[in-house]
Design an enzyme around this catalytic site. Sequence first.
Site, mmCIF file in Angstrom:
data_model
loop_
_atom_site.group_PDB
_atom_site.id
_atom_site.type_symbol
_atom_site.label_atom_id
_atom_site.label_comp_id
_atom_site.label_asym_id
_atom_site.label_seq_id
_atom_site.Cartn_x
_atom_site.Cartn_y
_atom_site.Cartn_z
ATOM 1 N N HIS A 188 13.967 -51.167 4.733
ATOM 2 C CA HIS A 188 12.665 -51.236 4.057
ATOM 3 C C HIS A 188 12.612 -52.444 3.120
ATOM 4 C CE1 HIS A 188 13.067 -46.703 4.713
ATOM 5 N NE2 HIS A 188 11.985 -47.017 5.412
ATOM 6 N N ARG A 218 17.677 -41.580 8.464
ATOM 7 C CA ARG A 218 18.353 -40.424 9.075
ATOM 8 C C ARG A 218 19.866 -40.599 9.138
ATOM 9 N NH1 ARG A 218 13.203 -40.194 12.178
ATOM 10 N NH2 ARG A 218 12.335 -38.125 11.769
HETATM 11 P P1 AMP Z 1 10.277 -45.193 8.086
HETATM 12 O O1 AMP Z 1 10.322 -44.976 6.604
HETATM 13 O O2 AMP Z 1 11.533 -44.826 8.783
HETATM 14 O O3 AMP Z 1 9.028 -44.651 8.730
HETATM 15 O O4 AMP Z 1 10.184 -46.768 8.271
HETATM 16 C C1 AMP Z 1 9.182 -47.512 7.633
HETATM 17 C C2 AMP Z 1 9.197 -48.910 8.198
HETATM 18 O O5 AMP Z 1 10.480 -49.490 7.987
HETATM 19 C C3 AMP Z 1 8.932 -48.952 9.704
HETATM 20 O O6 AMP Z 1 8.086 -50.046 9.992
HETATM 21 C C4 AMP Z 1 10.307 -49.146 10.271
HETATM 22 O O7 AMP Z 1 10.318 -49.808 11.516
HETATM 23 C C5 AMP Z 1 10.960 -50.003 9.205
HETATM 24 N N1 AMP Z 1 12.426 -49.899 9.272
HETATM 25 C C6 AMP Z 1 13.157 -48.769 9.232
HETATM 26 N N2 AMP Z 1 14.476 -49.067 9.369
HETATM 27 C C7 AMP Z 1 14.552 -50.418 9.492
HETATM 28 C C8 AMP Z 1 15.640 -51.342 9.666
HETATM 29 N N3 AMP Z 1 16.900 -50.943 9.748
HETATM 30 N N4 AMP Z 1 15.338 -52.662 9.757
HETATM 31 C C9 AMP Z 1 14.046 -53.087 9.691
HETATM 32 N N5 AMP Z 1 12.997 -52.268 9.526
HETATM 33 C C10 AMP Z 1 13.241 -50.954 9.434
#
Ligand code: AMP
Length: 285
Positions: free
Chosen positions: A36, A189
């Site tokens: 993030h 996760r």
């Molecule tokens: P989430 O909180 O998992 O829904 O992710 C929010 C945003 O962060 C989404 O656009 C994801 O694709 C991005 N994201 C999550 N993990 C990563 C990562 N390891 N590298 C880059 N972006 C990420």
Amino acid sequence: MSQPRLFTTRAEVTHARSDAGRVALVPTMGALHEGHRALMARARQREDVDSVWVSVFVNPLQFGPTEDFDRYPRDLDADLAVCEEEGVSAVFAPSTTEMYPLGRPMVTVRAGAMGDLLEGESRPGFFDGVLTVVTKLFAILTPDIAVFGEKDAQQLAMVRRLVADLSLPPEILGVPTRRDSDGLAISSRNVYLSTAERHTALRLSQGLRAAEAARAGGAGAVRKAAHQELDAGTSDHPPLRLDYLALVDPDTFSEVEDGYSGPAVLAVAAWVGTTRLIDNVRVTL
Ligand code: AMP
């Protein structure tokens, strides 16, 4: 660094939006990590942006009845600290009732055929839920730019189709996947994984790396190299249980033919214990 302003209601955030200038939004489900942070940093780099905003909302609509909505990690104080370090101006963290005041929405966005592939096949209704909440966040926060991770490659492709098909205003910016030093794609996760499970989980990134190295041999060789590594994981302790492995067109997420040349995405999803992990890599064939 100054603390980001925290908004929990649509009324407050709408009021603040009017003098925020050009906003880049990073939509998240919280439990913020280095991945993030990479999105926030990318947003900050944009010279045509006055402020970076982050939304934190664990969207019930995109979780199936047997999925981890209840145990999904939530820590708003830690998230606010990350946002402060990353120079974020405002955080929108609404409650479920604030986002869905009439309860489960009757009118939703339908993701269409691409939404039934891969992630959508394994998680029915997932992309309808994602695209519905993204549309709502765009309506409430009216960002000029919205930033998404390539970690969720199919989600990024679907959001691009959403804005194109529904003529929504924001520019969509994709950011490469951030990985831990051992190669594991960073994910909220990952906290579910024991040490042994994490070891097994490394098969995903290792399989993708092996596949990338085989790209000169074409689509068949790429698939084969990934399968070799992932299939070996079925004998690990604990074992890897492959959900899908697919070499797809980056825009449509349909499988590419064996003789295909051009850009592709190799996408994988697998279970380790009770945790479902996804990863992907772009390969040019
Ligand atoms: P989430 O909180 O998992 O829904 O992710 C929010 C945003 O962060 C989404 O656009 C994801 O694709 C991005 N994201 C999550 N993990 C990563 C990562 N390891 N590298 C880059 N972006 C990420």
